[in-house]
Scaffold this active site. Structure first.
Site, PDB file in Angstrom:
ATOM      1  N   ASP A  29       2.940  -6.133   0.490  1.00 21.24           N
ATOM      2  CA  ASP A  29       2.604  -4.839   0.499  1.00 21.24           C
ATOM      3  C   ASP A  29       2.209  -4.164  -0.567  1.00 21.24           C
ATOM      4  O   ASP A  29       3.094  -3.541  -2.191  1.00 21.24           O
ATOM      5  CB  ASP A  29       3.907  -4.136   0.796  1.00 21.24           C
ATOM      6  CG  ASP A  29       3.716  -2.477   0.979  1.00 21.24           C
ATOM      7  OD1 ASP A  29       2.175  -2.178   0.614  1.00 21.24           O
ATOM      8  OD2 ASP A  29       4.584  -2.552   1.311  1.00 21.24           O
ATOM      9  N   HIS A  47       4.045   2.471  -5.242  1.00 18.44           N
ATOM     10  CA  HIS A  47       4.876   1.868  -5.186  1.00 18.44           C
ATOM     11  C   HIS A  47       5.262   0.979  -6.751  1.00 18.44           C
ATOM     12  O   HIS A  47       5.979   1.008  -7.600  1.00 18.44           O
ATOM     13  CB  HIS A  47       5.120   0.331  -4.933  1.00 18.44           C
ATOM     14  CG  HIS A  47       5.470   1.002  -2.782  1.00 18.44           C
ATOM     15  ND1 HIS A  47       6.548   1.665  -2.587  1.00 18.44           N
ATOM     16  CD2 HIS A  47       4.840   0.512  -1.689  1.00 18.44           C
ATOM     17  CE1 HIS A  47       6.490   2.524  -1.291  1.00 18.44           C
ATOM     18  NE2 HIS A  47       5.393   1.634  -0.811  1.00 18.44           N
ATOM     19  N   ILE A  72       8.038   4.927  -5.787  1.00 21.43           N
ATOM     20  CA  ILE A  72       9.096   4.620  -5.480  1.00 21.43           C
ATOM     21  C   ILE A  72       8.888   3.556  -4.557  1.00 21.43           C
ATOM     22  O   ILE A  72       7.852   3.206  -4.746  1.00 21.43           O
ATOM     23  CB  ILE A  72       9.354   5.953  -3.999  1.00 21.43           C
ATOM     24  CG1 ILE A  72       7.675   5.460  -2.769  1.00 21.43           C
ATOM     25  CG2 ILE A  72       9.236   6.817  -4.539  1.00 21.43           C
ATOM     26  CD1 ILE A  72       8.233   6.040  -1.337  1.00 21.43           C
ATOM     27  N   GLY A  74      10.077   0.985   1.458  1.00 20.41           N
ATOM     28  CA  GLY A  74      11.081   1.768   2.139  1.00 20.41           C
ATOM     29  C   GLY A  74      11.400  -0.071   2.682  1.00 20.41           C
ATOM     30  O   GLY A  74      12.940  -0.440   3.040  1.00 20.41           O
TER      31      GLY A  74
END
Length: 283
Positions: free
Chosen positions: A186, A191, A206, A209
């Site tokens: 990903d 990110h 961040i 998830g």
């Protein structure tokens, strides 16, 4: 705007993926396996002499996100809402998989309220055609409501009990955790790129998830399955708030029955729930 009939009529080609123990080890490192010095289970996922595959590895060995552009979503307003994994048998630590992807449904929450897309992936052993895992992702497209579709119902998730948890576990992360995890597939700049994260409304990049989901998956295996990933049959949770690299993940579990477990995860530093309505089932 989403064209519902066209989107649901789309057919996506089946794809094959080969992976080996290096991929399984890299994934385990990406979700922080081995960072806790007290973790006696880590070698089972990091050392090739006795390695197991984590169930949540299924989310990256057949990574598929081309459908997001295919149905023309506003990608700056797309967030991962929920994730479910069902393991029909333990995931092999290496091999060749065949994936079958489909859009299961799209729900319209109305103008200004967004849409919810249900995306399903089935993973098969390419050699035997045995069904290994079924993944169901719920994606919240905040900018794509009002296309005239049905509002639901979205598959429900059970809330955690309103009592003290039966067990807890603190899982540390490194400041560069997202940079390591993204090597599993990903590569979303949200990110790692501070400028991109700022445009998306976050003070800094961040953590993925699904990285947090994997951390919770491993925490539950340690707390409820004696470190044995093969015992886990089903795992699901809702993404409720962003989690940042360098924070500590607090996993809380409730033993509902011999095989059924509820859980949630918090940022220990901010006392904020980041994964909610978690439910798991052991074999």
């Amino acid at each position: 705007m989403i064209r519902y009939a066209d989107a649901m009529a789309m057919r996506f080609p089946e794809r094959e993926y080969a992976y080996d123990t290096n991929i399984a080890q890299l994934y385990a490192l990406g979700i922080g396996v081995g960072l806790d010095a007290a973790d006696s289970s880590a070698l089972q996922y990091l050392y090739e002499q006795s390695i197991q595959a984590l169930p949540s590895l299924a989310t990256v060995v057949a990574w598929e996100d081309t459908w997001l552009e295919a149905i023309e979503l506003d990608l700056t307003k797309v967030v991962h809402g929920e994730q479910r994994i069902t393991l029909h048998q333990p995931l092999p630590v290496s091999g060749k998989l065949r994936s079958r992807f489909r859009l299961r449904d799209i729900f319209d929450k109305g103008p200004g309220k967004g849409a919810i897309v249900l995306a399903e992936t089935q993973l098969f052993d390419a050699a035997t055609d045995a069904l290994l895992a079924t993944l169901l992702s719920s994606v919240f497209a905040r900018g794509d409501g009002g296309f005239g579709g049905e509002p639901g119902p979205v598959p429900p998730m059970r809330p955690v009990p309103e009592r003290k948890p039966d067990a807890t576990l603190l899982s540390p992360t490194m400041p560069n955790q997202a940079a390591l995890y993204r090597l599993s597939g990903d590569r979303n700049p949200l990110h790692i790129d501070p400028a991109f994260a700022s445009k998306a409304g976050f003070p800094k990049p961040i953590l993925h998830g699904l990285c947090v989901f994997g951390m919770a998956n491993y925490a539950l295996i340690r707390l409820a399955a004696a470190g044995d990933a093969a015992q886990l049959e089903h795992f699901e949770a809702r993404f409720s708030a962003p989690f940042y690299p360098g924070e500590t993940l607090l996993t809380e579990i409730w033993q509902l029955t011999e095989h059924d477990i509820a859980f949630r995860c918090l940022s220990a530093e901010r006392n904020l729930v980041v994964l909610d309505r978690g439910n798991a089932r052991l074999r």
